[in-house]
Structure formats: C-alpha cells, structure tokens
Motif scaffolding. Structure first.
Motif, mmCIF file in Angstrom:
data_model
loop_
_atom_site.group_PDB
_atom_site.id
_atom_site.type_symbol
_atom_site.label_atom_id
_atom_site.label_comp_id
_atom_site.label_asym_id
_atom_site.label_seq_id
_atom_site.Cartn_x
_atom_site.Cartn_y
_atom_site.Cartn_z
ATOM 1 N N GLU A 198 -3.484 15.181 3.142
ATOM 2 C CA GLU A 198 -4.288 14.517 1.925
ATOM 3 C C GLU A 198 -3.950 12.810 2.291
ATOM 4 O O GLU A 198 -3.058 12.656 2.723
ATOM 5 N N THR A 199 -5.149 12.238 1.734
ATOM 6 C CA THR A 199 -4.744 10.801 1.437
ATOM 7 C C THR A 199 -4.928 10.098 0.097
ATOM 8 O O THR A 199 -5.639 10.978 -0.685
ATOM 9 N N ALA A 200 -4.073 9.293 -0.208
ATOM 10 C CA ALA A 200 -3.864 8.876 -1.559
ATOM 11 C C ALA A 200 -4.161 7.134 -1.489
ATOM 12 O O ALA A 200 -3.822 6.383 -0.192
ATOM 13 N N LYS A 201 -4.917 6.669 -2.244
ATOM 14 C CA LYS A 201 -4.957 5.283 -2.343
ATOM 15 C C LYS A 201 -4.252 4.862 -4.095
ATOM 16 O O LYS A 201 -4.644 5.515 -5.064
ATOM 17 N N ILE A 202 -3.323 3.901 -3.894
ATOM 18 C CA ILE A 202 -2.599 3.532 -4.992
ATOM 19 C C ILE A 202 -2.587 1.888 -5.252
ATOM 20 O O ILE A 202 -2.256 1.140 -4.319
ATOM 21 N N HIS A 203 -3.116 1.656 -6.456
ATOM 22 C CA HIS A 203 -3.157 0.297 -6.769
ATOM 23 C C HIS A 203 -1.669 -0.385 -6.856
ATOM 24 O O HIS A 203 -1.020 0.417 -7.725
ATOM 25 N N ILE A 204 -1.159 -1.467 -6.558
ATOM 26 C CA ILE A 204 0.142 -1.938 -6.620
ATOM 27 C C ILE A 204 0.040 -3.311 -7.416
ATOM 28 O O ILE A 204 -0.519 -4.172 -6.678
ATOM 29 N N GLU A 205 0.753 -3.629 -8.379
ATOM 30 C CA GLU A 205 0.657 -4.758 -9.091
ATOM 31 C C GLU A 205 2.358 -5.367 -8.831
ATOM 32 O O GLU A 205 3.085 -4.693 -8.690
ATOM 33 N N GLY A 206 2.524 -6.638 -8.714
ATOM 34 C CA GLY A 206 3.745 -7.422 -8.722
ATOM 35 C C GLY A 206 4.137 -7.749 -7.263
ATOM 36 O O GLY A 206 5.091 -8.556 -6.998
ATOM 37 N N MET A 207 3.410 -7.604 -6.357
ATOM 38 C CA MET A 207 3.461 -8.097 -4.989
ATOM 39 C C MET A 207 3.293 -9.553 -4.945
ATOM 40 O O MET A 207 2.196 -10.139 -5.306
ATOM 41 N N THR A 208 4.239 -10.544 -4.206
ATOM 42 C CA THR A 208 3.875 -11.711 -3.951
ATOM 43 C C THR A 208 3.665 -12.510 -2.690
ATOM 44 O O THR A 208 3.421 -13.477 -2.572
ATOM 45 N N CYS A 209 3.888 -11.450 -1.760
ATOM 46 C CA CYS A 209 3.762 -11.869 -0.392
ATOM 47 C C CYS A 209 3.490 -10.654 0.462
ATOM 48 O O CYS A 209 3.837 -9.477 0.257
ATOM 49 N N ALA A 210 2.731 -10.915 1.550
ATOM 50 C CA ALA A 210 2.367 -9.824 2.560
ATOM 51 C C ALA A 210 3.434 -9.615 3.617
ATOM 52 O O ALA A 210 3.649 -8.307 3.776
ATOM 53 N N VAL A 211 4.239 -10.443 3.957
ATOM 54 C CA VAL A 211 5.403 -10.224 4.775
ATOM 55 C C VAL A 211 6.380 -9.388 4.129
ATOM 56 O O VAL A 211 7.183 -8.532 4.794
ATOM 57 N N GLY A 212 6.924 -10.194 2.862
ATOM 58 C CA GLY A 212 7.957 -9.225 2.296
ATOM 59 C C GLY A 212 7.571 -8.097 1.491
ATOM 60 O O GLY A 212 8.012 -6.952 1.715
ATOM 61 N N CYS A 213 7.003 -8.217 0.414
ATOM 62 C CA CYS A 213 6.823 -7.072 -0.636
ATOM 63 C C CYS A 213 5.946 -6.090 0.216
ATOM 64 O O CYS A 213 6.103 -4.974 -0.046
ATOM 65 N N ALA A 214 4.914 -6.328 0.656
ATOM 66 C CA ALA A 214 3.776 -5.358 1.101
ATOM 67 C C ALA A 214 4.463 -4.642 2.135
ATOM 68 O O ALA A 214 4.229 -3.432 2.335
ATOM 69 N N LYS A 215 5.049 -5.535 3.130
ATOM 70 C CA LYS A 215 5.815 -4.512 4.358
ATOM 71 C C LYS A 215 6.941 -3.816 4.125
ATOM 72 O O LYS A 215 7.192 -2.504 4.345
ATOM 73 N N ALA A 216 7.764 -4.337 2.801
ATOM 74 C CA ALA A 216 8.903 -3.490 2.361
ATOM 75 C C ALA A 216 8.310 -2.242 1.757
ATOM 76 O O ALA A 216 8.859 -1.137 2.078
ATOM 77 N N ILE A 217 7.325 -2.276 0.994
ATOM 78 C CA ILE A 217 6.646 -0.952 0.362
ATOM 79 C C ILE A 217 6.110 -0.157 1.405
ATOM 80 O O ILE A 217 6.271 1.138 1.487
ATOM 81 N N GLU A 218 5.481 -0.527 2.445
ATOM 82 C CA GLU A 218 4.917 -0.001 3.517
ATOM 83 C C GLU A 218 5.918 1.052 4.239
ATOM 84 O O GLU A 218 5.763 2.028 4.681
#
Length: 125
Positions: free
Chosen positions: A46-66
């Motif tokens: 299955e594939t899911a797309k989820i909207h995320i609020e609260g990220m302030t940077c691509a290197v730290g926040c987005a990468k950590a969640i990923e």
C-alpha cells in the motif's frame, strides 16, 4: 639554535607522517552491510501520503522523519518532501496501519514538533 630547530622540525614531521600512514593503511570498515535494513516482500502493499506540519528544515526535520519511517518493520520505502510538507510511504498493510505511520511521524524528535494530517491511502493518493 638552528640545529635544534631543524631536529625538532624533522622529529615533528616524522611523527605526523608516521601517524597518518598508520591511519591510512588501516582497511576501511564496511558498515553499509550492517546498516542496511532487510526488506521483506509486502503481502499487502500500500502507499500512503501524509501531510506534515512543523518541519523547519529539509536536512534535519524531514530527514529524521524519513529515517524513522524507513526503519519501521513493514515499510518498503519512505520519502519526505520538505517543500510539499508531505511524506510518501510504501508499506505492507498486513504489518502496519496508517495510525502506526502517523504515530511514528508525530513521535519524532521531542514528540511535540510534528503534526501529521490528511492521510491518503491507495487510490486516494
């Protein structure tokens, strides 16, 4: 004075070159095999797309969640797009639910920074 200066310079250079040579001659450790996650074939992909609020940077926040999503058992692939504020996750529905994915996103960092919403699955993606 010049002689002692020359001797000290030669001694210092030999220590530096010797220590660098020892470090360079050591074989590099192969850590990619140890860090690589074993991905099982999904029985109910299955594939899911989820909207995320609260990220302030691509290197730290987005990468950590990923990375947290990718480390979950049952996740085949996870990517977080910082600009779109969106995670796309390919996962096994027999192993995980979208609630599990949301909990992982929201518990990343201090557990208060990120808010997941607007979960779309399958044909709704």
């Amino acid at each position: 004075m010049k002689l002692s200066h020359s001797i000290l310079s030669i001694a210092f250079a030999s220590v530096v070159f010797t220590s660098c040579k020892d470090a360079a001659s050591k074989p590099a450790e192969n850590t990619t095999a140890e860090n690589k996650k074993e991905i099982a074939v999904a029985t109910k992909p299955e594939t899911a797309k989820i909207h995320i609020e609260g990220m302030t940077c691509a290197v730290g926040c987005a990468k950590a969640i990923e990375e947290n999503l990718a480390d979950m058992k049952g996740v085949q692939k996870a990517s977080v797009d910082f600009d779109k504020k969106e995670a796309t996750i390919n996962f096994d529905l027999d192993v995980l639910t979208t609630d599990d994915l949301v909990k992982t996103i929201e518990s990343t960092a201090d557990g208060k920074s990120y808010k997941a919403s607007d979960v779309k699955v399958g044909n709704k993606v």
